[in-house]
Design a protein around this motif. Structure first.
Motif, mmCIF file in Angstrom:
data_model
loop_
_atom_site.group_PDB
_atom_site.id
_atom_site.type_symbol
_atom_site.label_atom_id
_atom_site.label_comp_id
_atom_site.label_asym_id
_atom_site.label_seq_id
_atom_site.Cartn_x
_atom_site.Cartn_y
_atom_site.Cartn_z
ATOM 1 N N LEU A 1 1.248 86.455 1.660
ATOM 2 C CA LEU A 1 1.932 87.145 0.570
ATOM 3 C C LEU A 1 3.423 87.303 0.878
ATOM 4 C CD1 LEU A 1 -0.694 89.877 -0.284
ATOM 5 C CD2 LEU A 1 0.062 88.043 -1.792
ATOM 6 N N LYS A 2 3.724 87.633 2.126
ATOM 7 C CA LYS A 2 5.119 87.791 2.545
ATOM 8 C C LYS A 2 5.894 86.503 2.353
ATOM 9 C CE LYS A 2 5.196 91.064 6.160
ATOM 10 N NZ LYS A 2 5.279 91.311 7.592
ATOM 11 N N ARG A 3 5.269 85.400 2.712
ATOM 12 C CA ARG A 3 5.927 84.087 2.603
ATOM 13 C C ARG A 3 5.789 83.478 1.209
ATOM 14 N NH1 ARG A 3 4.134 81.281 8.306
ATOM 15 N NH2 ARG A 3 5.161 82.786 9.657
ATOM 16 N N LYS A 4 5.157 84.232 0.296
ATOM 17 C CA LYS A 4 4.943 83.813 -1.094
ATOM 18 C C LYS A 4 4.208 82.474 -1.190
ATOM 19 C CE LYS A 4 8.676 86.558 -2.750
ATOM 20 N NZ LYS A 4 9.993 86.700 -3.252
ATOM 21 N N LYS A 5 3.157 82.338 -0.372
ATOM 22 C CA LYS A 5 2.372 81.109 -0.388
ATOM 23 C C LYS A 5 1.150 81.234 -1.293
ATOM 24 C CE LYS A 5 3.787 79.112 3.942
ATOM 25 N NZ LYS A 5 3.404 78.347 5.090
ATOM 26 N N ILE A 6 0.751 82.471 -1.598
ATOM 27 C CA ILE A 6 -0.397 82.673 -2.492
ATOM 28 C C ILE A 6 -0.013 83.634 -3.605
ATOM 29 C CG2 ILE A 6 -2.214 82.203 -0.807
ATOM 30 C CD1 ILE A 6 -2.468 85.192 -0.315
ATOM 31 N N ASP A 7 -0.752 83.515 -4.743
ATOM 32 C CA ASP A 7 -0.521 84.445 -5.852
ATOM 33 C C ASP A 7 -1.621 85.505 -5.838
ATOM 34 O OD1 ASP A 7 -2.372 82.482 -6.458
ATOM 35 O OD2 ASP A 7 -2.114 82.696 -8.617
ATOM 36 N N LEU A 8 -1.332 86.653 -6.412
ATOM 37 C CA LEU A 8 -2.242 87.784 -6.359
ATOM 38 C C LEU A 8 -3.401 87.676 -7.352
ATOM 39 C CD1 LEU A 8 0.505 90.533 -6.194
ATOM 40 C CD2 LEU A 8 -0.828 89.681 -4.298
ATOM 41 N N LYS A 9 -3.264 86.806 -8.359
ATOM 42 C CA LYS A 9 -4.252 86.749 -9.432
ATOM 43 C C LYS A 9 -5.645 86.395 -8.921
ATOM 44 C CE LYS A 9 -0.770 85.669 -12.817
ATOM 45 N NZ LYS A 9 -0.108 84.585 -13.503
ATOM 46 N N LEU B 1 -5.109 92.851 -4.519
ATOM 47 C CA LEU B 1 -5.590 91.469 -4.450
ATOM 48 C C LEU B 1 -6.843 91.291 -5.288
ATOM 49 C CD1 LEU B 1 -5.299 90.821 -0.607
ATOM 50 C CD2 LEU B 1 -3.687 90.131 -2.344
ATOM 51 N N ASN B 2 -6.976 90.114 -5.865
ATOM 52 C CA ASN B 2 -8.198 89.729 -6.565
ATOM 53 C C ASN B 2 -8.809 88.589 -5.762
ATOM 54 O OD1 ASN B 2 -10.224 89.364 -8.376
ATOM 55 N ND2 ASN B 2 -8.958 88.326 -9.906
ATOM 56 N N ILE B 3 -9.841 88.907 -4.978
ATOM 57 C CA ILE B 3 -10.400 87.937 -4.039
ATOM 58 C C ILE B 3 -11.798 87.512 -4.459
ATOM 59 C CG2 ILE B 3 -11.126 87.589 -1.650
ATOM 60 C CD1 ILE B 3 -8.989 89.568 -0.810
ATOM 61 N N THR B 4 -12.021 86.192 -4.440
ATOM 62 C CA THR B 4 -13.364 85.638 -4.626
ATOM 63 C C THR B 4 -13.759 85.021 -3.288
ATOM 64 O OG1 THR B 4 -12.836 85.126 -6.917
ATOM 65 C CG2 THR B 4 -14.765 84.050 -5.983
ATOM 66 N N ARG C 1 -13.443 95.292 2.936
ATOM 67 C CA ARG C 1 -13.786 95.759 1.580
ATOM 68 C C ARG C 1 -13.155 97.128 1.315
ATOM 69 N NH1 ARG C 1 -18.031 95.121 -2.246
ATOM 70 N NH2 ARG C 1 -19.036 93.514 -1.021
ATOM 71 N N ILE C 2 -13.277 98.018 2.278
ATOM 72 C CA ILE C 2 -12.731 99.375 2.128
ATOM 73 C C ILE C 2 -11.214 99.331 1.962
ATOM 74 C CG2 ILE C 2 -12.357 101.554 3.365
ATOM 75 C CD1 ILE C 2 -15.211 101.066 4.588
ATOM 76 N N LYS C 3 -10.542 98.539 2.807
ATOM 77 C CA LYS C 3 -9.079 98.462 2.763
ATOM 78 C C LYS C 3 -8.570 97.861 1.452
ATOM 79 C CE LYS C 3 -8.376 98.212 7.745
ATOM 80 N NZ LYS C 3 -7.967 97.396 8.888
ATOM 81 N N GLY D 1 -7.444 96.715 -5.131
ATOM 82 C CA GLY D 1 -7.805 95.313 -5.353
ATOM 83 C C GLY D 1 -9.251 95.156 -5.745
ATOM 84 N N SER D 2 -9.620 93.957 -6.180
ATOM 85 C CA SER D 2 -11.015 93.701 -6.571
ATOM 86 C C SER D 2 -11.583 92.552 -5.747
ATOM 87 C CB SER D 2 -11.092 93.359 -8.064
ATOM 88 O OG SER D 2 -10.401 92.157 -8.312
ATOM 89 N N ILE D 3 -12.905 92.612 -5.549
ATOM 90 C CA ILE D 3 -13.597 91.615 -4.734
ATOM 91 C C ILE D 3 -14.752 91.041 -5.547
ATOM 92 C CG2 ILE D 3 -14.928 91.249 -2.640
ATOM 93 C CD1 ILE D 3 -13.433 93.956 -1.715
#
Length: 151
Positions: free
Chosen positions: A82-90, A122-125, A134-136, A142-144
């Motif tokens: 995220l810091k290096r902007k390599k992934i999007d949050l969607k 974060l929206n993680i699949t 999960r807790i963090k 965010g959603s999992i």
């Protein structure tokens, strides 16, 4: 009489295969026929009837036939991406990570572990996730999405 390694000896080098009268003639002391009489042949791992080393040592380990290729990512890794902007949050999933070459294509599944901190929603699949991760993620908002598969 002691032999010193520095003193030259009067021994001649034995030359094999130089006639019957030389004591090592004809078959050159190798006997008649057979594997051991041929040149360049050694019986591998034969230790003269002694139990061979590979049979004396215990067998160790196990190789899984159906090895599971699971990519393991910590929250600290995701934070770094995220810091290096390599992934999007969607949507963060194995496919999107492998397309951006953050994870190798050889992996079939994704597991998220809770080492490190996360500050973004974060929206993680994912296939697997640890309790701490999960807790963090849920704490930040965010959603999992868990992919239901037989383990």
């Amino acid at each position: 009489m002691k032999l010193n390694s520095l003193i030259k000896t009067n021994y001649k080098k034995l030359r094999v295969g130089r006639g019957i009268g030389s004591t090592k003639g004809k078959t050159s002391g190798r006997g008649v026929k057979g594997q051991k009489s041929r040149s360049g042949v050694a019986i591998k791992s034969f230790e003269g009837g002694q139990m061979p080393l590979f049979r004396r040592l215990p067998k160790r380990g196990f190789k899984r036939v159906h090895k599971r290729n699971i990519a393991i990512l910590n929250l600290s890794d995701l934070n770094e991406f995220l810091k290096r902007k390599k992934i999007d949050l969607k949507n963060i999933n194995l496919k999107s990570l492998s397309e951006k070459k953050l994870v190798s294509k050889k992996y079939d599944k994704l597991k998220i572990l809770g080492n490190g901190e996360i500050k973004e929603k974060l929206n993680i699949t994912t296939d697997f996730i640890s309790k701490s991760a999960r807790i963090k993620i849920e704490k930040v908002g965010g959603s999992i999405n868990l992919i239901n598969q037989k383990a």
